[in-house]
Write a protein that holds these residues in place. Structure first.
Motif, short mmCIF file in Angstrom:
data_model
loop_
_atom_site.label_atom_id
_atom_site.label_comp_id
_atom_site.label_asym_id
_atom_site.label_seq_id
_atom_site.Cartn_x
_atom_site.Cartn_y
_atom_site.Cartn_z
N ALA A 67 22.90 65.99 19.03
CA ALA A 67 21.66 66.29 19.75
C ALA A 67 21.52 65.48 21.03
CB ALA A 67 20.46 66.04 18.84
N LEU A 68 22.29 64.40 21.14
CA LEU A 68 22.24 63.57 22.34
C LEU A 68 23.18 64.08 23.44
CD1 LEU A 68 22.13 60.14 20.48
CD2 LEU A 68 20.30 61.05 21.93
N ALA A 69 23.91 65.16 23.17
CA ALA A 69 24.88 65.67 24.15
C ALA A 69 24.27 65.96 25.53
CB ALA A 69 25.58 66.91 23.58
N PRO A 70 23.06 66.53 25.60
CA PRO A 70 22.50 66.77 26.95
C PRO A 70 22.32 65.48 27.75
CG PRO A 70 21.34 68.09 25.31
CD PRO A 70 22.24 67.15 24.54
N MET A 71 21.98 64.38 27.07
CA MET A 71 21.85 63.11 27.79
C MET A 71 23.20 62.65 28.31
SD MET A 71 19.04 60.90 25.63
CE MET A 71 19.48 59.40 26.51
N SER A 89 26.58 61.57 32.94
CA SER A 89 27.89 61.59 33.62
C SER A 89 27.70 61.85 35.12
CB SER A 89 28.79 62.67 33.01
OG SER A 89 28.33 63.96 33.36
N ARG A 90 26.50 62.27 35.50
CA ARG A 90 26.21 62.56 36.91
C ARG A 90 25.30 61.54 37.56
NH1 ARG A 90 24.86 67.58 34.65
NH2 ARG A 90 26.64 68.99 34.78
N THR A 93 29.48 57.36 25.16
CA THR A 93 29.29 57.13 26.59
C THR A 93 27.84 56.82 26.96
OG1 THR A 93 29.01 59.50 26.97
CG2 THR A 93 31.24 58.60 27.22
N LEU A 94 26.94 56.88 25.99
CA LEU A 94 25.57 56.45 26.26
C LEU A 94 25.45 54.94 26.42
CD1 LEU A 94 23.47 58.64 23.78
CD2 LEU A 94 23.58 58.84 26.27
N ARG A 95 26.50 54.22 26.04
CA ARG A 95 26.41 52.76 26.03
C ARG A 95 26.06 52.18 27.42
NH1 ARG A 95 28.83 48.37 22.75
NH2 ARG A 95 30.14 49.83 21.61
N ALA A 96 26.70 52.72 28.45
CA ALA A 96 26.45 52.16 29.79
C ALA A 96 24.99 52.31 30.19
CB ALA A 96 27.37 52.84 30.81
N PRO A 98 24.19 51.59 12.33
CA PRO A 98 24.26 51.88 13.77
C PRO A 98 24.29 53.39 14.01
CG PRO A 98 25.88 50.21 13.15
CD PRO A 98 25.33 50.78 11.87
N PRO A 99 23.42 53.88 14.88
CA PRO A 99 23.37 55.34 15.08
C PRO A 99 24.53 55.91 15.89
CG PRO A 99 21.79 54.24 16.51
CD PRO A 99 22.35 53.19 15.60
N LEU A 100 25.17 55.09 16.71
CA LEU A 100 26.11 55.63 17.69
C LEU A 100 27.53 55.11 17.47
CD1 LEU A 100 23.84 55.21 20.85
CD2 LEU A 100 24.16 57.27 19.46
N ALA A 101 28.51 55.94 17.79
CA ALA A 101 29.91 55.53 17.70
C ALA A 101 30.20 54.44 18.74
CB ALA A 101 30.82 56.73 17.94
N HIS A 102 31.21 53.63 18.45
CA HIS A 102 31.46 52.48 19.35
C HIS A 102 31.83 52.92 20.76
CE1 HIS A 102 35.65 53.47 18.38
NE2 HIS A 102 35.98 52.78 19.44
N ASP A 103 32.39 54.14 20.89
CA ASP A 103 32.82 54.60 22.22
C ASP A 103 31.86 55.63 22.81
OD1 ASP A 103 33.35 56.57 20.41
OD2 ASP A 103 35.39 56.98 21.12
#
Lengths: 238, 238
Positions: B165-169, B174-175, B212-215, B205-210
């Motif tokens: 569900a976070l894919a749109p973010m 990325s832009r 791309t939302l991390r930045a 933890p909700p997110l995978a270690h890699d």
């Protein structure tokens, strides 16, 4: 030649009954109307696009005015604001622009993807006969080998997921007449374009007869002299 | 007394380790920082809220400055722009305001609802002991009779749906560096507030270690002198 003074030419996509159905072309038709720009339109079938542009562009919309010729609806929308600064802006500032792009990312992932799977066979059946083999081949690649018929199977069972995914729009439109607030903006044109895409081909109404989206869809189709109105369109409501 | 010249007082929600976790209070903490407004903060436990306001407000954030006292994060955010016109606006215009509200409608329906079901038991376990019975009763009503433990059962199997569900973010980020574009806006604060809510209590933890939302999360937590940084916070990444 001053490109800002020439009348843009918009290349769009035509189906067998003469309707334009690309959701991305619809965005630009609304964008041009929003800016008060008249344009010539050239309608192409799927298989005419690459030929018309000598392979330079493979999708429409394509817009040509003065020396400029470009594809991709977002590039075109941004270009229109730059090229026609004296006309009403599509994006009043960078934050509105970014927010509409985020809305597009959500709408594409959660709504248009579902619409594609529900209506891909209807699109195939509505386009010009000479375009169908191309459409089938390219769309079945996107479906990872499933046929159009397989994608459409049991589609009624997938309508509730589409309707649920539209809940954020309903919540928003209980507060505002348009996605853009008091006035329509490019987010409205993105969403209206998707419903016009469906209305051009659908043999299954996507929405319940009492869906509260109806008032906004009516308002949106009526904009700019009824830009979204055409008797050949199919019903969006059961 | 001129309310625009008084220092606002923000009432928030405190858990057992002293952290503030309400995602709606976080929105306002960021909003105040965005506007460059200093404020006093008053931290309340769940069961202190109604008592503190004599029943007038049942949820936080509540903000008080001068003669004004109001609740509901959207009302507060809109009020801050009106009450402090000399400060950087949260909303540069009506279209940005409407677009952020639409983003909130999407984010609440597709992201925060999933987070609530994943973390409702963690929240219960992290809040002050004297608030837990109240929390359990009100949240189990919202869960339509399911217990907090039932809501949390098999929650690992529901992580992929949250991540999808976070894919749109991810596409948007990325832009752009922020949801708001080149600079953070209230849409960022809404989303950051939800991640800070989770980070305050999470045992998963909700997110995978890699991811791309991390930045963006790092950038957002670092804003305004590291407003989102606290050593008591839990990891958001596996």
């Amino acid at each position: 030649m001053n490109s800002a003074q020439s009348k843009p030419r918009l290349y769009g996509l035509v189906i067998d009954n003469g309707l334009s159905i690309s959701p991305y072309v619809w965005r630009i038709r609304y964008a041009l109307a929003h800016k008060g720009l008249l344009c010539e339109t050239v309608s192409l079938g799927f298989t005419e696009i690459a030929r018309t542009f000598g392979g330079r562009f493979k999708t429409v919309p394509v817009i040509e005015h003065g020396d400029a010729m470009l594809a991709e609806s977002w590039d075109i929308a941004e270009h229109l604001d730059q090229a026609f600064p004296g006309h009403p802006p599509l994006f009043a500032g960078p934050a509105e622009h970014a927010m509409v792009r985020l809305t597009d990312a959500w709408f594409s992932a959660e709504i248009m993807r579902k619409m594609f799977l529900l209506y891909v066979l209807d699109i195939h059946n509505a386009i010009r006969p000479e375009d169908r083999a191309y459409f089938r081949r390219t769309r079945e690649e996107r479906l990872k080998g499933r046929t159009l018929e397989q994608a459409a199977a049991d589609r009624e069972s997938r309508l509730p997921a589409l309707r649920d995914a539209l809940a954020p729009m309903r919540a928003h439109l209980s507060r505002f007449p348009y996605l853009g607030g008091a006035a329509p903006n490019y987010a409205d044109y993105i969403a209206l374009g998707a419903f016009l895409w469906v209305a051009g081909v659908s043999t299954l109404p996507p929405l319940a007869h009492d869906d509260t989206l109806r008032a906004w869809i009516d308002r949106g189709f009526d904009l700019y002299g009824g830009l979204g109105r055409d008797p050949r369109m199919h019903a969006l409501f059961e």
